[in-house]
Design a protein around this motif. Sequence first.
Motif, PDB file in Angstrom:
ATOM      1  N   LYS A  16       0.847  -1.194   0.000  1.00 20.09           N
ATOM      2  CA  LYS A  16       0.000   0.000   0.000  1.00 20.09           C
ATOM      3  C   LYS A  16       0.879   1.239   0.000  1.00 20.09           C
TER       4      LYS A  16
ATOM      5  N   GLN B 183      -4.091  -3.236   8.972  1.00 14.97           N
ATOM      6  CA  GLN B 183      -4.316  -3.390   7.527  1.00 14.97           C
ATOM      7  C   GLN B 183      -3.832  -4.759   7.051  1.00 14.97           C
ATOM      8  N   GLN B 185      -5.237  -7.463   6.306  1.00 11.46           N
ATOM      9  CA  GLN B 185      -5.972  -8.061   5.198  1.00 11.46           C
ATOM     10  C   GLN B 185      -5.321  -7.702   3.859  1.00 11.46           C
ATOM     11  N   LEU B 186      -4.819  -6.470   3.764  1.00 14.82           N
ATOM     12  CA  LEU B 186      -4.136  -6.028   2.542  1.00 14.82           C
ATOM     13  C   LEU B 186      -2.890  -6.861   2.275  1.00 14.82           C
ATOM     14  N   VAL B 188      -2.400 -10.003   3.204  1.00 14.44           N
ATOM     15  CA  VAL B 188      -2.853 -11.323   2.753  1.00 14.44           C
ATOM     16  C   VAL B 188      -3.272 -11.257   1.289  1.00 14.44           C
ATOM     17  N   GLU B 189      -3.986 -10.212   0.929  1.00 16.66           N
ATOM     18  CA  GLU B 189      -4.408 -10.051  -0.476  1.00 16.66           C
ATOM     19  C   GLU B 189      -3.193  -9.884  -1.389  1.00 16.66           C
ATOM     20  N   PHE B 190      -2.205  -9.138  -0.920  1.00 17.60           N
ATOM     21  CA  PHE B 190      -0.990  -8.943  -1.712  1.00 17.60           C
ATOM     22  C   PHE B 190      -0.328 -10.294  -1.991  1.00 17.60           C
ATOM     23  N   GLU B 191      -0.242 -11.116  -0.957  1.00 19.48           N
ATOM     24  CA  GLU B 191       0.389 -12.437  -1.122  1.00 19.48           C
ATOM     25  C   GLU B 191      -0.397 -13.294  -2.116  1.00 19.48           C
ATOM     26  N   GLN B 192      -1.734 -13.217  -2.037  1.00 18.95           N
ATOM     27  CA  GLN B 192      -2.562 -14.055  -2.922  1.00 18.95           C
ATOM     28  C   GLN B 192      -2.465 -13.623  -4.384  1.00 18.95           C
ATOM     29  N   ASN B 193      -2.249 -12.336  -4.594  1.00 16.94           N
ATOM     30  CA  ASN B 193      -2.230 -11.817  -5.970  1.00 16.94           C
ATOM     31  C   ASN B 193      -0.870 -11.849  -6.639  1.00 16.94           C
ATOM     32  N   ARG B 194       0.138 -12.396  -5.967  1.00 15.65           N
ATOM     33  CA  ARG B 194       1.477 -12.377  -6.561  1.00 15.65           C
ATOM     34  C   ARG B 194       1.606 -13.400  -7.656  1.00 15.65           C
TER      35      ARG B 194
END
Lengths: 471, 194
Positions: A16, B183, B185-186, B188-194
Motif C-alpha cells: 500500500k 491493515q 488483510q491487505l 494477505v491479499e498482496f500475497e494471494q495476488n502475486r
Amino acid sequence: MSKTLVEKIWDAHVVKSEVGFPDILYIDTHLIHEVTSPQAFDGLRKRGLPVFRPQQTVATADHNVPTLNQLQPIKEELSRYQVDMLTKNCAEFGIELYGLGHPFQGIVHVIGPELGITLPGKTMVCGDSHTSTHGAFGAIAFGIGTSQVEQVFATQCLLQQKPKTMKIEVNGELGQGVTAKDIILYIIAKISAAGGTGYFIEYAGSTIEALSMEARMTICNMSIEMGARGGLIAPDQITFDYIKGREFAPAGEEWDKSLAYWKTLYSDADAKFDSVLTFDAADISPMITYGTNPGMGMGIAEHIPSTASQVSSEQASFQKALDYMGIEQDTELVGKPIDYVFIGSCTNSRMEDLREVAEFVKGRQKAENVTVWIVPGSKQIEQQAIAEGLDKIFEAAGFQLREPGCSACLGMNEDKIPAGKYCVSTSNRNFEGRQGPDSRTFLASPLTAAAAAITGRVTDVRTLLNESEHA
Amino acid sequence: MKKFEKLTSAIVPLNIENIDTDQIIPARFLKATTREGFGENLFRDWRYNGDNTLKADFVLNNPAFKGRILVAGKNFGCGSSREHAAWAIQDAGFDVVISSFFADIFKGNALNNGLLPIQVSDEFLAEIFSTVGQDHTAQLDVDLEAQTVTNVVTGSKTDFEINPYKKSCLINGYDDIDFILNQKQLVVEFEQNR
C-alpha cells in the motif's frame, strides 16, 4: 515509464502506498541472528502474536560464537545465554535455525547467498546493517533495527519511505593488486562515511560487471559505510551461474520461470537516478584506512592527509582520530609495524578470499611479531578450505584457520584485539574500539592483509607481487 | 511507545562528528536480551577508564551538564544498525538528540522508540555549542507540534522536518506494528495476488 532497478523491485513489493505515509513494503525473506532478535521475540509475546510467515524467516548464530571448539558449550555466560535464547525462540515460533553444529551455520550474510536463499528481485531484511551484501544479486536488501525485526515478524512487512537512488559507475581495468575491497574503500574515501545517506546505490560499469559474485558481495556489503541503506548490482549471467544448483535455489520449471523474471531486472536505459557518480578503475590502487571511520582511507602508497587540509569544522574530529590511532599527519603508513591480521567478516570471508590469500602466502612465512586469524564465513567454506588443502598452506605460513563467525570484526566473542595494538583487518569498520577496547584497525583487502602478515608491517602488496614475479 | 510533545531542558553537548553506534554502545554490551539497562554503558569507552573509573574530562561525567537533550556533531549514529544505541540514550535519560545530520538507521530506530532526533543546520548547531560553552545551564525549547527548536538563551528559533506520520506516532505514542496490523488483510491479499 522507465524505472531504475530499485524502483522495479520496490514497486513490485508495495502492499500500500498512501500520500503522507511511508509505503507498506512486503518482505520476501527475513534473516535473523542472536543479537538483534531477542527483544523482538519478547515484543511478540507481549502482544500475543505469532510470527506471521515463519517459513520466510531463517536464523543463524554468528555474532557471539567462539571460533575455536565450537561444539563445546560457550564459555562466556552472556553469549551462551543469548545463543540459547535464539534456539528457544526459533523452536517456539517455528523458525528454521542453522545454529552451532549445523552444516549450514555461518555469518548470516555469507550463508544466505551460499544456500541460494538470496535471489534477484527479492526484498530481504535483517537486524544487521551489512544486509546490503545481498544486493549483489539484484535484491533490495537492508539492515533494520529490532523494533522493525518485530514488525516483520508480526506482519512480513515494513513501513518504509522509498529511498532516493544513486548510480555509481566504475569503468576500466583494475591494476595489479587491486581488488573489490579496494574499489569500495576508494569510493567511500571519495564520498565520505555519510555521502550515501538516504540513497540506495546501484553499482554499474564495466569494472563491476567483470567482477565475480563474491567480489560483488564485498562491494555491496560496505554500502552502509557511506551511509546508504542498500547497494545493489543488476543480475547477469555471472549471477545466474552462481545461483544455479544451490541448496534452496529454484530448480526445474521454477528455475526457468525465475530466470525469465530475473532477466527483466535492470535499470532502463533512460531511467533517472537522483545522483550519478563515475570513477575510473585505473585511478584505484590498493587501499588502506588510517582513521576511525571507513571514509578515512587512502591509496597505500600515499601520505596521511594533514589536519589543516580538512574543512575547519572537521579538523578537531580528524585530529582526534589520528591521536586515537597513534599516527601522525603527513606521514606514510607503509612500514608501520603491526600486531594482528584478521581475515574474515561478512566483507571478506568467502572461498575466493581464502583462495586468494592461500595462493599469496604459499611458500611464505608470517612475521614473528604478528598473530594471524583466518575466520571463514561459514561451515561450508571451512570444510571446502580443508578439502582444498588451504588449511595446510595456512598452517605452514603460521596462519590460524578458525571456525566460522563474526569474530574479531566486532569482538563480541573472545576474538579481541588488545588495547593499543594494531590490526590490519579485512572487515568493514575501523571505529574506535570496534575490535576490542582501545584497539586500532587498518581496513584493507585480504591481499594487503596477507602482505602485512608476511612482513609484520603495513605493506604495499604490489612490491611483494613484483618480487614473486622476478623470483 | 513513549509519547512526546514538548520539552524545555538543559543540554549535554558532545561536539564530535561521525559518532558511530559502536561508540554509543560497544558490541560487547549487546548481550542482554531485554531493552532495559543499556544506559549504564552509554558511551562506555569514552566515559570509563579500563579499570571502570570515570573519565573526569568526558561531558557525561561532568555534573555541570545535566539535561534531557543530547546535542552532537554531524553524522550521528552511523555504522551498525543496533537499536541498543537508541535504547541506551533513552535509558540514560535523554528524550531528544540534536545534530546537523543523522544516519538513516539510527534515526528510524530512535523514532520507533519515542526518542526524537532533530536535524538542524550547521550554523544553528554551532550556536548551541557556543551558547552551552558559555553557560552550562543553557536550555533549549523543543515543540514537536510546531516542529520548532528554540535556543532559550539567544532566542534563535529554527524549524525542523519530521515525517507527518512519524510525528503523529510520537504525539500519540503508537507504533508501526499497530499501523500495519490494522491493515493485515491487505498483506494477505498482496500475497494471494502475486
